[in-house]
Design an enzyme around this catalytic site. Structure first.
Site, PDB file in Angstrom:
ATOM      1  N   GLY A 244      26.395  38.155  65.685  1.00  0.00           N
ATOM      2  CA  GLY A 244      25.541  38.059  66.879  1.00  0.00           C
ATOM      3  C   GLY A 244      25.768  39.241  67.802  1.00  0.00           C
ATOM      4  N   THR A 271      35.150  38.797  63.022  1.00  0.00           N
ATOM      5  CA  THR A 271      34.755  37.453  62.617  1.00  0.00           C
ATOM      6  C   THR A 271      35.868  36.833  61.815  1.00  0.00           C
ATOM      7  OG1 THR A 271      33.468  36.224  61.001  1.00  0.00           O
ATOM      8  CG2 THR A 271      33.440  38.599  60.742  1.00  0.00           C
ATOM      9  N   ASP A 273      35.498  34.273  60.092  1.00  0.00           N
ATOM     10  CA  ASP A 273      34.879  33.699  58.885  1.00  0.00           C
ATOM     11  C   ASP A 273      34.713  34.726  57.765  1.00  0.00           C
ATOM     12  OD1 ASP A 273      34.670  31.493  60.467  1.00  0.00           O
ATOM     13  OD2 ASP A 273      32.489  31.521  60.649  1.00  0.00           O
ATOM     14  N   TYR A 429      41.181  25.642  65.689  1.00  0.00           N
ATOM     15  CA  TYR A 429      41.427  26.475  66.877  1.00  0.00           C
ATOM     16  C   TYR A 429      42.857  27.008  66.915  1.00  0.00           C
ATOM     17  CZ  TYR A 429      36.863  25.125  68.622  1.00  0.00           C
ATOM     18  OH  TYR A 429      35.515  24.952  68.748  1.00  0.00           O
TER      19      TYR A 429
HETATM   20  N1  ADP Z   1      20.003  38.397  67.971  1.00  0.00           N
HETATM   21  C1  ADP Z   1      20.741  38.741  69.028  1.00  0.00           C
HETATM   22  N2  ADP Z   1      20.324  39.723  69.860  1.00  0.00           N
HETATM   23  C2  ADP Z   1      21.053  40.090  70.932  1.00  0.00           C
HETATM   24  N3  ADP Z   1      22.218  39.513  71.259  1.00  0.00           N
HETATM   25  C3  ADP Z   1      22.690  38.528  70.486  1.00  0.00           C
HETATM   26  C4  ADP Z   1      21.982  38.086  69.329  1.00  0.00           C
HETATM   27  N4  ADP Z   1      22.693  37.095  68.757  1.00  0.00           N
HETATM   28  C5  ADP Z   1      23.784  36.914  69.526  1.00  0.00           C
HETATM   29  N5  ADP Z   1      23.793  37.780  70.551  1.00  0.00           N
HETATM   30  C6  ADP Z   1      24.797  37.884  71.609  1.00  0.00           C
HETATM   31  O1  ADP Z   1      26.052  38.235  71.040  1.00  0.00           O
HETATM   32  C7  ADP Z   1      27.101  37.535  71.684  1.00  0.00           C
HETATM   33  C8  ADP Z   1      27.975  36.859  70.681  1.00  0.00           C
HETATM   34  O2  ADP Z   1      27.198  36.147  69.712  1.00  0.00           O
HETATM   35  P1  ADP Z   1      27.782  34.901  68.923  1.00  0.00           P
HETATM   36  O3  ADP Z   1      26.808  34.551  67.875  1.00  0.00           O
HETATM   37  O4  ADP Z   1      28.164  33.840  69.885  1.00  0.00           O
HETATM   38  O5  ADP Z   1      29.154  35.399  68.322  1.00  0.00           O
HETATM   39  P2  ADP Z   1      29.499  36.471  67.211  1.00  0.00           P
HETATM   40  O6  ADP Z   1      29.117  37.791  67.720  1.00  0.00           O
HETATM   41  O7  ADP Z   1      30.957  36.341  67.064  1.00  0.00           O
HETATM   42  O8  ADP Z   1      28.727  36.075  66.002  1.00  0.00           O
HETATM   43  C9  ADP Z   1      26.457  36.586  72.665  1.00  0.00           C
HETATM   44  O9  ADP Z   1      26.625  37.117  73.955  1.00  0.00           O
HETATM   45  C10 ADP Z   1      25.011  36.543  72.264  1.00  0.00           C
HETATM   46  O10 ADP Z   1      24.133  36.397  73.374  1.00  0.00           O
HETATM   47  O1  FBP Z   2      34.407  28.736  70.090  1.00  0.00           O
HETATM   48  P1  FBP Z   2      33.360  27.888  69.515  1.00  0.00           P
HETATM   49  O2  FBP Z   2      32.062  28.129  70.187  1.00  0.00           O
HETATM   50  O3  FBP Z   2      33.738  26.473  69.407  1.00  0.00           O
HETATM   51  O4  FBP Z   2      33.165  28.460  68.061  1.00  0.00           O
HETATM   52  C1  FBP Z   2      33.464  27.840  66.879  1.00  0.00           C
HETATM   53  C2  FBP Z   2      32.944  28.717  65.788  1.00  0.00           C
HETATM   54  O5  FBP Z   2      33.410  30.023  65.904  1.00  0.00           O
HETATM   55  C3  FBP Z   2      33.755  30.539  64.634  1.00  0.00           C
HETATM   56  O6  FBP Z   2      35.139  30.745  64.625  1.00  0.00           O
HETATM   57  C4  FBP Z   2      33.027  31.817  64.319  1.00  0.00           C
HETATM   58  O7  FBP Z   2      32.650  32.407  65.460  1.00  0.00           O
HETATM   59  P2  FBP Z   2      31.905  33.795  65.546  1.00  0.00           P
HETATM   60  O8  FBP Z   2      30.507  33.636  65.069  1.00  0.00           O
HETATM   61  O9  FBP Z   2      31.987  34.102  66.966  1.00  0.00           O
HETATM   62  O10 FBP Z   2      32.705  34.751  64.720  1.00  0.00           O
HETATM   63  C5  FBP Z   2      33.316  29.498  63.643  1.00  0.00           C
HETATM   64  O11 FBP Z   2      34.132  29.483  62.521  1.00  0.00           O
HETATM   65  C6  FBP Z   2      33.329  28.259  64.461  1.00  0.00           C
HETATM   66  O12 FBP Z   2      32.390  27.354  64.026  1.00  0.00           O
HETATM   67 MG    MG Z   3      28.725  34.747  64.365  1.00  0.00          MG
END
Ligand code: ADP
Ligand code: FBP
Ligand code: MG
Length: 532
Positions: A244, A271, A273, A429
């Protein structure tokens, strides 16, 4: 020698003279003598989302080596792509004591990293990425650099090490002292004060878990973030986060380019994961696998100390079961591993209940490791579930660990009339919150240094990471367009099945075909990407 060049992803028609000049921003083919190259044809294609920059060169001198050998460089943007007059300077590392006796301090602009290293005689050379590392010339004067670091998304062991090493690396190697910490993720750009980061401030943060800068989900507002970058005079942005976050980084880069700002945007993939494509492995993953051993061992001790003990350990992994798979392979006390990629079923021949009963008969105890994203559709069938999402739009998962515990308990108590001892452990966690281990610390250091060398060298809109053990600069879109998942048709999953001797759950009607169809589709998507 003449060449035709296709620039895919460029928004503007390039200036031919700037392309003819052998520049550090465009490498056509590592084997081509650049000064001798004359351009025959330049085609500009509209931007396509899944390929940020793809630069191919085709020789037309009769040898046509690229056409024959199929070399492709998936390049990352450089600030000079949209700021052609940007001055460059000798890299201060030239004077660095640390690098004084290094044979090749600087990475050549012709060095590339191959995505595929298992080849056959006569294979096409395939996709390559630019090799990471310091460059002979930099596009920032050290005293002009104003860098910032932000961490987004979920926690992962090693984030603090990356922060520390960016700060120390910029300071020690490039003499940069103006570094800001953006607090609380993307929204921190526009809703919080910044903090000043110095080597002293970050000195021992790598010994702690979590993120020194705090993190958040949601709140990505590209315009507000770039306004803020502009207002603060920030010219290097280091963004640590998962898929994200990297999508957000790509949007920031695009807006920076649209505004014509001299800002290097560098993504560092994070990540737990291990679900990020292209790179070998994400940082913190090894630490997570190691910590998972403690939970699995605890489950094993509990269940082998009682009669008919069944231990269930839930590990993280939304869509990718890497932690569960590798933690299982590492442990040997696990009887069955369940991951999101491999659908399973409980009842009937070849089902989980049958297998549990068999192991209880043989050993009087058994341990199941389950990734949090496993069997979600299956769980949803027996639960009234509403689709809920977190602030970033990630689907919130049903608790498969609790569900499975209950299902096994019910089955053996009510149907099989057997007394079993269930022990359910959810260490998710606890695993995510610890500091990184030694090998992850080294890995984080390399990531941080590769990122800052790239930014100093004027690259932007890139993600850094190891590809076949060599650090490379990868177009951001390349790591976000597909999720890295366990391929059931690859040998690693077979190794696990061979090690646990668990059922493959592929005997259900159409199950095998479904897996093959899904993975074939994945491969087709990847091939489309690689062959553009
Ligand atoms: N498609 C996207 N475009 C822009 N920002 C995004 C998008 N997806 C997620 N983000 C931003 O990236 C940040 C982290 O995303 P998240 O999915 O929660 O975690 P991760 O980056 O670990 O997968 C958040 O602030 C979210 O708003
Ligand atoms: O902190 P939260 O929002 O409970 O996140 C839990 C999730 O975060 C993760 O650790 C992965 O998160 P990211 O997408 O931010 O890497 C998942 O394995 C888990 O489901
Ligand atoms: Mg993610």
């Amino acid at each position: 020698m003449e060449a035709s060049i296709s620039l895919i992803g460029s928004t503007t028609k390039p200036n031919l003279s700037s392309l003819i000049i052998p520049s550090s921003s465009i490498v056509l083919h590592p084997r081509l003598p650049l000064p001798a190259l004359r351009l025959k044809k330049v085609s500009v294609f509209p931007r396509i989302s899944h390929r940020n920059r793809l630069i191919r060169a085709q020789c037309s001198d009769g040898l046509r080596p690229e056409e024959d050998d199929g070399f492709v460089l998936e390049d990352v943007p450089h600030l000079t792509t949209f700021l052609p007059d940007l001055p460059s300077y000798p890299n201060p590392l030239k004077e660095s004591q640390a690098y004084a006796i290094v044979k090749r301090t600087f990475v050549s602009s012709e060095d590339v990293v191959a995505q595929n290293i298992v080849v056959q005689k006569g294979s096409k050379r395939g996709v390559h990425f630019r090799r990471a590392g310091p460059r002979e010339r930099v596009y920032f004067r050290s005293d002009e650099v104003k860098a910032c670091i932000v961490t987004c998304g979920g926690l992962c062991p090693g984030i603090n090490t990356v922060i520390r090493e960016i700060v120390c690396g910029l300071n020690n190697m490039y003499g940069v002292s103006n570094i800001l910490g953006i607090q609380g993720g993307y929204k921190g750009f526009y809703s919080k004060n910044t903090m000043t980061l110095t080597p002293k401030v970050v000195n021992d943060i790598h010994k702690r878990g979590g993120t020194f800068l705090q993190t958040s989900r949601g709140g990505h507002d590209t315009a507000k973030i770039v306004d803020n970058i502009q207002d603060r005079g920030i010219n290097q942005v280091y963004i640590i986060g998962g898929d994200g976050t990297q999508k957000g980084a790509e949007k920031i880069y695009q807006e920076v380019e649209r505004r014509g700002l001299q800002v290097a945007v560098s993504g560092i993939p994070k990540t737990i994961d291990n679900d990020i494509a292209v790179i070998d492995k994400s940082f913190g993953f090894d630490t997570a696998v190691e910590e998972a051993q403690r939970a699995i061992n605890a489950a094993h001790v509990e269940v082998e100390s009682v009669e008919n003990g069944v231990g269930i350990v839930k590990l993280m992994g939304r869509y990718s079961g890497f932690i569960a798979m590798i933690a299982t392979l590492a442990n040997r006390d696990v009887d069955c591993c369940l991951i999101p990629e491999s659908p399973f079923y409980l009842e009937g021949k070849g089902g989980l209940f049958e297998f549990v009963e068999q192991r209880l008969k043989e050993n009087s105890h058994m341990v199941i490791v389950i990734a949090e994203g496993a069997g979600q559709d299956y769980v949803a069938q027996s639960m009234r579930a509403s689709e809920t999402k977190d602030a970033s739009g990630n689907r919130l998962l049903l608790d498969v660990g609790l569900w499975l515990t209950q299902q096994i308990k019910d089955h053996f108590t009510n149907v099989r009339k057997m007394t079993i001892n269930m022990k359910y452990i959810d260490p998710t966690y606890m695993i995510r919150a610890i500091p990184s281990n030694a090998s992850d610390n080294v890995y984080c250091t390399l990531l941080a240094q590769s990122a800052l060398h790239g930014a100093m060298a004027g690259y932007s809109g890139f993600t850094v990471g190891p590809v076949n053990s060599r650090h490379a600069y990868i177009p951001i879109s390349r790591v976000t367009e597909v999720t890295n998942t366990v391929k059931l048709t690859d040998r690693m999953w077979a190794r696990l099945l061979a090690s646990t001797n668990q059922p493959s759950f592929l005997t259900g009607a159409g199950a095998l075909q479904n897996v093959i169809d899904m993975e074939t589709q994945d491969k087709i998507d990847n091939m489309k990407i690689s062959s553009i």
